[in-house]
Design an enzyme around this catalytic site. Structure first.
Site, PDB file in Angstrom:
ATOM      1  N   CYS A  45       0.691  -1.148  -0.144  1.00 33.80           N
ATOM      2  CA  CYS A  45       0.085  -0.057  -0.071  1.00 33.80           C
ATOM      3  C   CYS A  45       0.724   1.466   0.007  1.00 33.80           C
ATOM      4  CB  CYS A  45      -1.040   0.028   1.328  1.00 33.80           C
ATOM      5  SG  CYS A  45      -2.407  -1.089   0.994  1.00 33.80           S
TER       6      CYS A  45
HETATM    7  C1  UDX Z   1      -0.606   0.236   5.542  1.00 36.10           C
HETATM    8  C2  UDX Z   1      -1.591   1.271   6.425  1.00 36.10           C
HETATM    9  O1  UDX Z   1      -1.085   1.340   7.515  1.00 36.10           O
HETATM   10  C3  UDX Z   1      -3.033   0.859   6.291  1.00 36.10           C
HETATM   11  O2  UDX Z   1      -3.677   1.553   7.020  1.00 36.10           O
HETATM   12  C4  UDX Z   1      -3.334   0.787   4.786  1.00 36.10           C
HETATM   13  O3  UDX Z   1      -4.701   0.472   4.661  1.00 36.10           O
HETATM   14  C5  UDX Z   1      -2.315  -0.163   3.941  1.00 36.10           C
HETATM   15  O4  UDX Z   1      -1.204   0.208   4.261  1.00 36.10           O
HETATM   16  P1  UDX Z   1       0.278  -2.161   5.698  1.00 36.10           P
HETATM   17  O5  UDX Z   1       0.958  -1.728   4.373  1.00 36.10           O
HETATM   18  O6  UDX Z   1      -0.300  -3.277   6.180  1.00 36.10           O
HETATM   19  O7  UDX Z   1      -0.703  -1.011   6.016  1.00 36.10           O
HETATM   20  O8  UDX Z   1       1.644  -1.998   6.805  1.00 36.10           O
HETATM   21  P2  UDX Z   1       2.037  -1.141   7.741  1.00 36.10           P
HETATM   22  O9  UDX Z   1       1.868  -1.291   9.268  1.00 36.10           O
HETATM   23  O10 UDX Z   1       1.645   0.494   7.412  1.00 36.10           O
HETATM   24  O11 UDX Z   1       3.527  -0.942   7.643  1.00 36.10           O
HETATM   25  C6  UDX Z   1       4.093  -0.252   6.358  1.00 36.10           C
HETATM   26  C7  UDX Z   1       5.658  -0.315   5.948  1.00 36.10           C
HETATM   27  O12 UDX Z   1       6.127   0.617   6.937  1.00 36.10           O
HETATM   28  C8  UDX Z   1       6.133  -1.436   6.780  1.00 36.10           C
HETATM   29  O13 UDX Z   1       7.295  -2.058   5.739  1.00 36.10           O
HETATM   30  C9  UDX Z   1       6.652  -1.339   7.940  1.00 36.10           C
HETATM   31  O14 UDX Z   1       7.782  -2.083   8.386  1.00 36.10           O
HETATM   32  C10 UDX Z   1       7.150   0.223   7.819  1.00 36.10           C
HETATM   33  N1  UDX Z   1       7.215   0.942   9.195  1.00 36.10           N
HETATM   34  C11 UDX Z   1       5.985   1.223   9.666  1.00 36.10           C
HETATM   35  C12 UDX Z   1       8.340   1.696   9.409  1.00 36.10           C
HETATM   36  O15 UDX Z   1       9.368   1.443   8.806  1.00 36.10           O
HETATM   37  N2  UDX Z   1       8.256   2.593  10.612  1.00 36.10           N
HETATM   38  C13 UDX Z   1       7.012   2.644  11.360  1.00 36.10           C
HETATM   39  O16 UDX Z   1       7.169   3.491  12.181  1.00 36.10           O
HETATM   40  C14 UDX Z   1       5.883   1.946  10.787  1.00 36.10           C
END
Ligand code: UDX
Length: 425
Positions: free
Chosen positions: A265
């Site tokens: 996403c």
């Molecule tokens: C995301 C959105 O959170 C969600 O609301 C939307 O509908 C779909 O996209 P998702 O892709 O499942 O969800 O993962 P998310 O938990 O958001 O993490 C995305 C990426 O960011 C991951 O690679 C995670 O490791 C990274 N991340 C997240 C960071 O590097 N730092 C953070 O503080 C949080």
């Protein structure tokens, strides 16, 4: 209420199962026969926390999957949950949206005219898509007027791995529509869930999804930029962000520095928003910087590695964690893909281990040695890169003694042992 869900992927299957759990009668349309059969047998084709229990409780009872669209004509509400993957120029590929809208229209063609249906777009689509593409194609194919079919946009905010929990416990439910009776029907589908409901226009609801994901991505790239500065100064960015996040105007979430964001996403949605802005004659410099930081961030791990072990040619590098985040087997846009490709291009041998994602990564990078445990991957390695925050990595310590020497570099903050060095800490 009778609900149809189009698409049995992460969003569609989770939504279908959760609507069934809320007591509705649910018909899921999944055109892939093998997936459809698995769903009817109570076996989710994807791994998602808590999904299997709920699916096995409802499959064959108040949840049925079909490969055809016929059954949707009995539904009060039809949710479109098909994928909108990134196209080559950053714009999302809307072909699944268009074909599912046409199929919905055809299935509703012969329905009894006293019946009112609402078609709801849950897939992430650029603002304007529902008004300009979905509504006209459903109406054209069905031969009906918009007093017989209502339309709404109801974006999902589900995190992979937490999707069932997020569906049942949302921060907010966004419903974009033109008429109150449409909004009331969509809201009724969620009765039983306690959350503020925000009613907006159709295009605004589409934009809310992009704006939310772009903000989350911005927070991550911001944390990484501060983290990169902290690293040069010998400061632990996690100590900094712990205090920064306590400012109620900022908030503690999504300030974890590391190798950047992956998944299906955030990268896709920020790219789509950039493409949309450029189509409108804007130059979205902030969003471009967010993506630029994210592109370079995983390569910093390689620089750090070379500083520690020198030339990578012939070296054995253990990579722990392949999925784009913990608790999923999804490797889409995983930072591990970027890092492993770079390692291989520099002549390194990669031994990788992930608790769930070995198989999915093998399809993309077959040349890697896949191991069945962290210990196996670490044995005789020259260095180790930790790429995913899997809880089972948290207590690794003596396992690192199996390496030639304890060169342990974290791309995600998860370890607690000595001798580790972080990308930004
Ligand atoms: C995301 C959105 O959170 C969600 O609301 C939307 O509908 C779909 O996209 P998702 O892709 O499942 O969800 O993962 P998310 O938990 O958001 O993490 C995305 C990426 O960011 C991951 O690679 C995670 O490791 C990274 N991340 C997240 C960071 O590097 N730092 C953070 O503080 C949080």
């Amino acid at each position: 209420m009778r609900i149809s869900v189009i698409g049995g992927g992460y969003v569609g299957l989770v939504s279908a199962v959760c609507f069934a759990e809320l007591g509705h009668s649910v018909d899921l349309v999944e055109i892939d026969r093998a997936k459809c059969d698995a769903i009817n047998a109570g076996h989710p084709p994807i791994y998602e926390n808590g999904l299997e229990e709920l699916l096995s409780a409802h499959a064959g009872k108040n949840l049925h999957a079909y490969v055809e669209y016929d059954h949707i004509k009995y539904s009060d509400i039809i949710f479109i949950c098909v994928g909108t993957p990134q196209g080559p120029d950053g714009h999302p590929d809307l072909s699944n949206i268009i074909s599912s809208s046409e199929s919905i229209g055809r299935a509703l063609r012969d329905t009894d005219d006293t019946r009112y249906h609402v078609v709801v777009v849950k897939s992430t689509v650029p603002p304007g898509t529902t008004e300009k593409q979905v509504i006209p194609s459903v109406l054209r194919q069905s031969g009906k007027k918009n007093d017989k079919i209502g339309f709404a946009v109801n974006p999902e905010f589900l995190r992979e791995g937490m999707a069932v929990w997020d569906f049942m416990n949302p921060d907010r439910i966004v419903i974009g529509c033109r008429e109150n009776r449409v909004g009331d029907l969509v809201e009724a589908a969620y009765s039983g869930i306690k959350a503020p409901v925000i009613r907006t226009g159709i295009a605004a609801a589409e934009m809310i999804k992009y704006a939310s994901n772009a903000f989350l991505a911005t927070k991550i790239s911001y944390a990484n930029e501060i983290g990169n500065i902290c690293k040069k100064l010998g400061i632990d960015v996690y100590e900094v962000m712990r205090a920064v996040g306590r400012d109620s105007r900022i908030g503690p979430a999504f300030l974890n520095a590391g190798t950047g964001f992956g998944g299906s996403c955030l990268p896709k949605d920020v790219s789509a928003l950039i493409a949309l802005a450029e189509d409108l004659g804007e130059n979205p410099v902030l969003l471009k910087s967010v993506m630029h930081i994210n592109k370079l961030q995983p390569l910093r791990l390689i620089d750090l590695l070379i500083k520690r072990v020198g030339d990578l040619d012939g070296k054995k590098i253990s990579v722990l964690g392949l999925s784009f985040k913990e608790n999923t087997d999804d490797v889409r846009e995983s930072r591990s893909v970027v890092v492993i490709k770079e390692l291989i291009s520099r002549g390194a041998r990669v031994s990788a281990y992930d608790p769930r994602a070995n198989q999915s990564m093998k399809r993309i990078l077959p040349e890697v040695d896949y191991c069945s445990s962290a210990s196996e991957s670490l044995t005789d390695a020259d260095a180790c890169l930790v790429m995913t925050e899997w809880p089972e990595f948290a207590h690794l310590d003596k396992e690192f003694d199996l390496m030639k020497s304890r060169v342990i570099i974290e791309g995600r903050r998860i370890l607690s042992c000595k001798d580790r060095e972080g990308i930004c800490w």
